[in-house]
Motif scaffolding. Sequence first.
Motif, mmCIF file in Angstrom:
data_model
loop_
_atom_site.group_PDB
_atom_site.id
_atom_site.type_symbol
_atom_site.label_atom_id
_atom_site.label_comp_id
_atom_site.label_asym_id
_atom_site.label_seq_id
_atom_site.Cartn_x
_atom_site.Cartn_y
_atom_site.Cartn_z
ATOM 1 N N GLU A 1 6.213 8.673 8.172
ATOM 2 C CA GLU A 1 5.053 7.934 7.661
ATOM 3 C C GLU A 1 4.275 7.445 8.881
ATOM 4 O O GLU A 1 4.858 6.882 9.804
ATOM 5 N N ASN A 2 2.970 7.693 8.903
ATOM 6 C CA ASN A 2 2.198 7.264 10.069
ATOM 7 C C ASN A 2 0.769 6.960 9.656
ATOM 8 O O ASN A 2 0.144 7.736 8.925
ATOM 9 N N GLU A 3 0.273 5.842 10.146
ATOM 10 C CA GLU A 3 -1.078 5.402 9.822
ATOM 11 C C GLU A 3 -2.142 6.410 10.267
ATOM 12 O O GLU A 3 -3.257 6.433 9.747
ATOM 13 N N THR B 1 -6.011 5.040 17.915
ATOM 14 C CA THR B 1 -5.967 6.299 17.161
ATOM 15 C C THR B 1 -5.564 7.450 18.076
ATOM 16 O O THR B 1 -4.741 8.298 17.718
ATOM 17 N N THR C 1 -3.937 8.307 7.546
ATOM 18 C CA THR C 1 -4.981 7.569 6.835
ATOM 19 C C THR C 1 -6.245 7.548 7.692
ATOM 20 O O THR C 1 -7.352 7.773 7.201
ATOM 21 N N ARG C 2 -6.067 7.296 8.988
ATOM 22 C CA ARG C 2 -7.236 7.245 9.876
ATOM 23 C C ARG C 2 -7.945 8.596 9.954
ATOM 24 O O ARG C 2 -9.164 8.653 10.083
#
Length: 232
Positions: free
Chosen positions: A163-165, A209, A168-169
């Motif tokens: 799971e990694n943000e 990012t 989403t970015r």
Amino acid sequence: MKIAVINFSGNVGKSVISQHLLQPRMNDAKIIAVESINSDGTNNETIKGKEFADIMESISEMDDVIVDIGASNVEDFMKKMKLFSGSQDDFDYFIVPTINKPKQLTDTQSTINELHELDIDPECIKVVFNMVDIDDNMKRVFADLIDDCDHMATINTKAIIYENELFTRLKSESKSIAELINDDTDYKTQIQATDNRITRRELSHKLGTKRLAIGVSKQLDNTFKVLFGKKA
Ligand SMILES: Nc1ncnc2c1ncn2[C@@H]1O[C@H](COP(=O)(O)OP(=O)(O)OP(=O)(O)O)[C@@H](O)[C@H]1O
Ligand SMILES: [Mg+2]
């Protein structure tokens, strides 16, 4: 390689895997997205025989291709593979992403069962564990899936995407992971050079990012190697 990314469940990461794991490591292979295929713009979710035949025809013309089958079309795609007997053999691999949620795990088992019924070799059906928590004990969390499906598919608990943000970015970015990594803007110097709080925040978001992208890219290289035994 010719790969189908498939699962009866939505939101398991079929599109993310197609775009960010497979495509950059398969000579920028074309992605054929089987979403709601309909030529007249209506929301008809069945794949017509001709449309399926067209997809299979374009697959045969390419060396590297990824078919990303949206959840609402998977049932129909399976039916068409049965109807056009042997069409399943045009794929080298079926990638079945899964996540640690009850419905998605049940759907993953059904997906593997159906592929097995199409006589697809277990070596050609590969599970990818997506949205994995770094603290998960894989063999325990996915014990039922492994027990029930190990004889029908290749299930390697190292075939993981955490799971990694970043994912989403990426939706609000127009850049690929590679483009983010190759961005050689010196954000640190730019941050130091401004007193504007909003600009500083934006710049540190971009720096964050880029750093996430570097980490995720290394993980995905490893996942690809675990799946296909070769470096990208
Ligand atoms: N490893 C991950 N970490 C964080 N978020 C993720 C990860 N993988 C996927 N996501 C997010 O989960 C959502 C679902 O992913 P995706 O769209 O790839 O699913 P899908 O299986 O293609 O769904 P559908 O069948 O509806 O097309 C997206 O918002 C995506 O950004
Ligand atoms: Mg999708």
